[in-house]
Design an enzyme around this catalytic site. Structure first.
Site, PDB file in Angstrom:
ATOM      1  CG  ASN A  43       4.909 -25.889 -34.341  1.00  0.00           C
ATOM      2  OD1 ASN A  43       4.627 -25.980 -35.532  1.00  0.00           O
ATOM      3  ND2 ASN A  43       4.109 -26.322 -33.387  1.00  0.00           N
ATOM      4  CG  ASN A  96       2.220 -15.935 -40.742  1.00  0.00           C
ATOM      5  OD1 ASN A  96       1.543 -15.350 -39.917  1.00  0.00           O
ATOM      6  ND2 ASN A  96       3.501 -15.739 -40.875  1.00  0.00           N
ATOM      7  N   GLY A 117      -0.902 -25.351 -44.204  1.00  0.00           N
ATOM      8  CA  GLY A 117      -1.818 -24.217 -44.032  1.00  0.00           C
ATOM      9  C   GLY A 117      -1.290 -23.206 -43.040  1.00  0.00           C
ATOM     10  CE  LYS A 118       2.860 -25.625 -38.739  1.00  0.00           C
ATOM     11  NZ  LYS A 118       4.132 -26.275 -38.382  1.00  0.00           N
ATOM     12  CB  VAL A 119       3.144 -19.976 -45.041  1.00  0.00           C
ATOM     13  CG1 VAL A 119       3.472 -18.906 -46.066  1.00  0.00           C
ATOM     14  CG2 VAL A 119       4.055 -19.826 -43.824  1.00  0.00           C
TER      15      VAL A 119
END
Ligand SMILES: NC(=O)c1ccc[n+]([C@@H]2O[C@H](COP(=O)([O-])OP(=O)(O)OC[C@H]3O[C@@H](n4cnc5c(N)ncnc54)[C@H](O)[C@@H]3O)[C@@H](O)[C@H]2O)c1
Length: 389
Positions: A261, A281, A309-311
Site C-alpha cells: 500500500n 500506476n 485511482g491507484k492503477v
C-alpha cells in the site's frame, strides 16, 4: 518455565545449526530458466509468472517508457536468501527504489555483518530451540546471539552517525548502508542495505517501529536522549515525488503487507490530497500467497486498485498477479529479467534527488491549489458527510 532470553542457560547443541549456510543467491540470467518460463510455463500461475516477466522486460524496461520502478518487499525474504536477487536488480538499475518491511532490512544486516543463518527443518521442537538459544523463521535457523550482536552494531551506528532529528527512512538507510560499506568492505555483494547505498537507490520502510531496527532507535531515544526520528511524512512525500517525476510508473510487489500500500498510495496522495491527477500506476506485478476473498489489502487485485485511482484503468492488461510463494517466483523472475537484452539500464540514483523532487512536488501542488481551490464550505454542504458527523 521462567522467562529469560533464549539460550542464556548454556551452549547451543550444534545439530540445529549444522545445515548449510544460507547465502544470498545472485541470478545470472540463466538461458535454461528463460527457456523454461517461455516454453514450459503455459497455464495457471506458471503462465502468470511468464506474463510478469514479459510485462517487466517488454514494457517496463522499454527505454521509451523510462519507467520508474518500485520494488516492495514483505515476507521473510532476506532470511531465506533472496536478498541477492534484490541486490542484482538494484545494481543493474532495474529497480529504482525499494519499500520493505523493517524485518527484511534488519535480517539483511546479519549478512552484511557476516553472521550465518542456516538451512534447517520446520519440524523441530521449539521449546528445545528456545533452551538451546536457536531462533527459527520457519526452516531458517540461527543463534540468538546473531540478534544481540546485530542490535549492538545498530546501537553503535546510531551513536556514531550523529543523526539527531527527523529523517526520512531513505536517509536513515542510506547512512546505515554507508556505515556498512565503510566498516565491512565488500559487503555490498551480500547486503541489500549496503548495495542500495552504493547504487544510490533509496530504501523506505512503511512501518519503522515494527522491527529490531525500530526497537533500537527507540532505545536510543530513551537511553541516550536522542531526537532521531523516522519521519513518515517525509517518506510519504518522497515516494509521492518519485511517482510524480516518473514518465511511467510500475511496481513489483513481493508478498503484500504494508509496503504494497505504501507504494500504491502514491497515486491517491497525488490526486486526492495534492490535487494533481497523475492518472494511476502504469504497471503492476505481484507475487503473493494472499487471497482476494478475505477483503484485505495484500490480496486486493489491480482491478480493485483502479477504483482508488491507484492503477490507471486503461492499463489492466499490463498488470498481473501470480499466486505463488515469492521464494519460488522471485528468483525465477530475476533470472529471466537479468538474462534479457534489457537486463541493465542506467541507474536513476534517486537517493540524491529526494529534496529536489519533493520541492517540485510542492511547486506543482501549489499550482494545483491555486487553479482548483477547494471551497472551505464544501464539507458543510455535503449531505452524506453531514449525516455521518
Ligand atoms: N526482528 C525483526 O525485526 C522482525 C520483525 C518482524 C518480523 N520479523 C520476522 O521477519 C519475517 C518477515 O516479516 P515481514 O514483516 O517482512 O512480513 P510477513 O511475514 O508478516 O508477511 C507480510 C506479507 O507477505 C505475504 N507473504 C509472506 N511470505 C510470503 C511468501 N513466501 N510468498 C508470498 N507472499 C508472502 C504475507 O501473506 C503477508 O501479506 C517474519 O516471519 C518474522 O519472523 C522480524
Amino acid at each position: 518455565m521462567p522467562h529469560r532470553s533464549p539460550g542464556s542457560s548454556g551452549s547451543s547443541r550444534p545439530q540445529y545449526l549444522s545445515g548449510k549456510p544460507i547465502r544470498y543467491y545472485r541470478p545470472r540470467g540463466s538461458a535454461e530458466i528463460r527457456h523454461l518460463i517461455e516454453e514450459g510455463f503455459q497455464a495457471f500461475n506458471a503462465a502468470r509468472i511468464g506474463e510478469a516477466c514479459r510485462i517487466f522486460t517488454d514494457k517496463m524496461l522499454d527505454p521509451d517508457h523510462d519507467t520508474t520502478i518500485g520494488l516492495t518487499v514483505a515476507g521473510a525474504l532476506t532470511p531465506a536468501g533472496l536478498g541477492g536477487c534484490i541486490v542484482e536488480l538494484i545494481n543493474r538499475g532495474l529497480v529504482d527504489f525499494v519499500i520493505s518491511t523493517g524485518a527484511n532490512l534488519y535480517h539483511d544486516l546479519h549478512y552484511a555483518l557476516n553472521f550465518t543463518l542456516h538451512r534447517g527443518s520446520p519440524f523441530v521442537n521449539d521449546v528445545d530451540l528456545y533452551e538451546e538459544g536457536v531462533i527459527r523463521i520457519y526452516d531458517v535457523l540461527f543463534p540468538a546471539k546473531v540478534l544481540l550482536e546485530t542490535d549492538a552494531y545498530i546501537r553503535a551506528f546510531l551513536e556514531r552517525s550523529g543523526m539527531n532529528g527527523p529523517v526520512s527512512s531513505a536517509e536513515f538507510h542510506y547512512a546505515l548502508g554507508r556505515d556498512l560499506l565503510e566498516r565491512q568492505p565488500g559487503c555490498e555483494e551480500h547486503s541489500v542495505v549496503a548495495a542500495a547505498a552504493a547504487a544510490g537507490a533509496p530504501i523506505y520502510t512503511s512501518s519503522p517501529g515494527d522491527s529490531s531496527i525500530g526497537m533500537n532507535i527507540a532505545y536510543h531515544e530513551l537511553m541516550n536522549d536522542s531526537r532521531l526520528m523516522i519521519d513518515a511524512n517525509k517518506d510519504v512525500n518522497e515516494v509521492c515525488a518519485f511517482i510524480l517525476a516518473g514518465k511511467k510508473n510500475g511496481c513489483v510487489i513481493l508478498g503484500g503487507g504494508s509496503p504494497k500500500n505504501f507504494y500504491l498510495q502514491g497515486q491517491p496522495t497525488l490526486w486526492e490530497v495534492y490535487g494533481i491527477p497523475k492518472g494511476g500506476n502504469d504497471y503492476f506485478i505481484q507475487f503473493t500467497t494472499d487471497q482476494v476473498v478475505w477483503g484485505g489489502l495484500s490480496g486486493a487485485t489491480p482491478s480493485e486498485a483502479v477504483s482508488w485511482g491507484k492503477v490507471n484503468p486503461g492499463v489492466l492488461p499490463d498488470t498481473v498477479v501470480a499466486y505463488c510463494d515469492s521464494t519460488i517466483a522471485f528468483p525465477l523472475f530475476s533470472e529471466y529479467v537479468v538474462g534479457s537484452e534489457r537486463g541493465r539500464r542506467k541507474r536513476k540514483e534517486l537517493v540524491h534527488q529526494r529534496d529536489a523532487l519533493v520541492a517540485a512536488l510542492k511547486e506543482e501542488a501549489l499550482v494545483a491549489r491555486r487553479e482548483h481551490p477547494v471551497p472551505s464550505e464544501t464539507l458543510d454542504t455535503m449531505p452524506d458527510l453531514e449525516r455521518h458527523r
